[in-house]
Design an enzyme around this catalytic site. Structure first.
Site, short mmCIF file in Angstrom:
data_model
loop_
_atom_site.label_atom_id
_atom_site.label_comp_id
_atom_site.label_asym_id
_atom_site.label_seq_id
_atom_site.Cartn_x
_atom_site.Cartn_y
_atom_site.Cartn_z
N GLY A 6 0.84 -1.21 0.00
CA GLY A 6 0.00 0.00 0.00
C GLY A 6 0.87 1.25 0.00
NE ARG A 57 14.40 16.11 -1.37
CZ ARG A 57 14.85 16.57 -0.23
NH1 ARG A 57 14.73 15.86 0.88
NH2 ARG A 57 15.46 17.74 -0.17
CB VAL A 88 17.81 8.94 -4.56
CG1 VAL A 88 18.58 9.47 -5.76
CG2 VAL A 88 16.83 7.85 -4.99
NE ARG A 132 -1.24 -4.98 -1.14
CZ ARG A 132 -1.85 -3.84 -0.86
NH1 ARG A 132 -2.68 -3.30 -1.71
NH2 ARG A 132 -1.62 -3.24 0.29
CG ASP A 151 3.82 -7.20 8.77
OD1 ASP A 151 4.73 -6.96 9.57
OD2 ASP A 151 3.21 -8.29 8.71
CB THR A 202 1.90 0.96 6.41
OG1 THR A 202 0.50 0.81 6.67
CG2 THR A 202 2.65 0.55 7.66
CG ASP A 247 -2.85 0.27 7.62
OD1 ASP A 247 -3.62 1.20 7.36
OD2 ASP A 247 -2.68 -0.71 6.88
CG ASP A 288 -0.25 -2.56 10.02
OD1 ASP A 288 0.73 -1.98 9.50
OD2 ASP A 288 -1.03 -3.27 9.37
NE ARG A 331 -18.03 15.96 16.61
CZ ARG A 331 -18.37 15.11 17.57
NH1 ARG A 331 -19.64 14.91 17.88
NH2 ARG A 331 -17.46 14.41 18.20
NE ARG A 341 -2.82 -4.10 5.55
CZ ARG A 341 -1.93 -4.67 4.76
NH1 ARG A 341 -2.30 -5.36 3.71
NH2 ARG A 341 -0.66 -4.57 5.02
N GLY A 372 -12.99 13.79 19.12
CA GLY A 372 -13.98 13.72 20.20
C GLY A 372 -15.13 12.79 19.85
CE LYS A 377 -24.01 12.51 32.18
NZ LYS A 377 -22.89 11.60 32.24
NE ARG A 396 -28.68 10.75 6.13
CZ ARG A 396 -29.86 10.62 6.74
NH1 ARG A 396 -30.08 9.60 7.57
NH2 ARG A 396 -30.83 11.48 6.52
CD GLN A 402 -9.24 6.88 6.09
OE1 GLN A 402 -9.16 6.64 7.28
NE2 GLN A 402 -9.96 6.13 5.27
NE ARG A 403 -3.01 3.13 0.37
CZ ARG A 403 -3.46 1.92 0.02
NH1 ARG A 403 -4.15 1.19 0.88
NH2 ARG A 403 -3.22 1.43 -1.16
P1 ADP Z 1 2.26 -4.09 2.68
O1 ADP Z 1 3.72 -4.07 2.44
O2 ADP Z 1 1.65 -2.73 2.56
O3 ADP Z 1 1.89 -4.82 3.97
P2 ADP Z 1 1.31 -6.43 1.12
O4 ADP Z 1 1.00 -7.25 2.32
O5 ADP Z 1 0.32 -6.42 0.02
O6 ADP Z 1 1.58 -4.88 1.46
O7 ADP Z 1 2.72 -6.96 0.53
C1 ADP Z 1 3.29 -6.34 -0.61
C2 ADP Z 1 4.00 -7.38 -1.46
O8 ADP Z 1 5.06 -7.98 -0.70
C3 ADP Z 1 3.16 -8.56 -1.91
O9 ADP Z 1 2.41 -8.30 -3.07
C4 ADP Z 1 4.21 -9.62 -2.20
O10 ADP Z 1 4.79 -9.42 -3.48
C5 ADP Z 1 5.24 -9.32 -1.13
N1 ADP Z 1 5.04 -10.24 0.02
C6 ADP Z 1 4.09 -10.17 0.98
N2 ADP Z 1 4.19 -11.21 1.84
C7 ADP Z 1 5.21 -11.98 1.40
C8 ADP Z 1 5.82 -13.19 1.84
N3 ADP Z 1 5.37 -13.84 2.92
N4 ADP Z 1 6.85 -13.68 1.11
C9 ADP Z 1 7.31 -13.04 0.01
N5 ADP Z 1 6.78 -11.88 -0.43
C10 ADP Z 1 5.77 -11.35 0.23
#
Ligand code: ADP
Length: 323
Positions: free
Chosen positions: A15, A25, A28, A76, A107, A129, A131, A133, A158, A175, A189, A215, A247, A255-256
């Protein structure tokens, strides 16, 4: 100690996150500053498999520190998930003269980097990311920008909620993690925040809305983390059980995007410089992390084994301050 690194590859994967360009940048320009060649790989691991890459100059990264998204593009890539794909990517990188790869991503991208390192190809990861996370790092590039974007959007929601005496159920990204949701809930808030990390009961939400109505509250924001979802159902249930017009709004990809905040630009610049410095010191298979306000590094295997604690203090703040 690895052989001297003369050529550094860099890619953005998974993502996109605001601040990826600022980190690119930094990678590089730090590489060039120390007399290294830097090769940009397009579309993440897909570009490695397809040999979609080019040498980057100082000017190739001019005017991007303030831009969201990633000029290297991202993708991906399923083929890379196989051992044969990883081997091909490592072979292509070697054939292109790349000695080590800097991976900007989340991750999943780090798991890909780990796979490359296990095929003998040196890597360094930079956490990007929205997230926040990634277990090993207190902070990930893009989180602050996404927080501010979501906060600004909910402030606007709001305004209309308060004019019409309504309730809005707002889904924010993240996620399976609720870091974005809880921070945005505190900052706006929000009366209620539903998180994957905390069990909840819809009747508690109704009780809180009824209690705060007594209240004197006339409008409500319910923040729902992406990992919970179901905002249409939640909105219908609130409306049915409280009688308050409700709603659903999904903030989605706004957000991205957007120009990274000062925090994201500064952290990205520091992390990019750190990643290249590690390679120049002969330290590979590391992840650059943000720990207790410092930019440090960690072995990639250890980094991927860590889990992040959820900030329960923020959950209390969100609850106590919204009556
Ligand atoms: P993010 O990096 O944002 O968490 P993804 O989980 O979609 O995004 O992972 C991005 C890319 O990293 C995947 O499309 C894949 O090519 C590679 N990848 C993810 N998990 C693995 C894994 N366990 N082994 C090898 N490559 C991976």
């Amino acid at each position: 100690m690895v052989n001297e690194i003369k050529t550094i590859g860099v890619l953005t994967s998974g993502g996109d996150a605001p601040g990826m360009n600022a980190a690119l940048r930094a990678v590089v320009r730090t590489g060039l500053h120390y007399g290294k060649k830097v090769i940009g790989i397009y579309n993440g691991y897909k570009g490695l498999l397809e040999n979609d890459m080019k040498e980057l100059t100082y000017r190739d990264v001019s005017g991007i520190i303030n831009r969201g998204g990633t000029v290297l593009k991202t993708a991906r890539c399923k083929e890379f998930l196989t051992p044969a794909g990883v081997q091909k990517a490592a072979d292509n990188a070697r054939a292109a003269g790349i000695d080590a790869l800097v991976v900007l991503g989340g991750d999943g991208s780090f798991r890909g980097a780990l796979a490359l390192s296990q095929h003998g190809f040196p890597v360094v990861g930079i956490p990007c990311t929205i997230d926040n996370d990634i277990g090993c790092s207190d902070y990930t590039i893009g989180f602050d920008t996404a927080l501010n974007t979501a906060c600004d959007a909910i402030d606007k929601i709001r305004d209309t909620c308060s004019s019409h005496d309504r309730c809005s159920v707002v889904e924010v990204m993240g996620r399976n993690a609720g870091y974005l949701a809880i921070n945005v809930a505190v900052a706006t808030g929000a009366e209620v925040c539903l998180l994957p990390e905390k069990k909840f009961d819809l009747t508690d939400i109704m009780d809180k809305i009824k209690e705060t109505t007594e209240k004197g509250k006339t409008h409500f924001i319910v923040v729902v983390a992406e990992g919970i979802g179901g905002i249409e159902f939640i909105a219908k249930t609130i409306e049915k059980q409280t009688g308050i017009a409700t709603r659903p709004s999904n903030l989605g990809y706004i957000q991205r995007g957007g120009s990274p905040t000062v925090k994201d630009r500064v952290v990205a610049s520091k992390m990019g410089l750190k990643a290249v410095s590690l390679l120049l010191e002969g330290k590979t298979n590391r992840v650059v992390i943000y720990k207790d306000t410092n930019i440090v590094d960690l072995d990639i295997v250890e980094a991927l084994s860590l889990q992040k604690d959820f900030d329960n203090e923020l959950v209390d703040v969100a609850e106590i301050l919204t009556y």
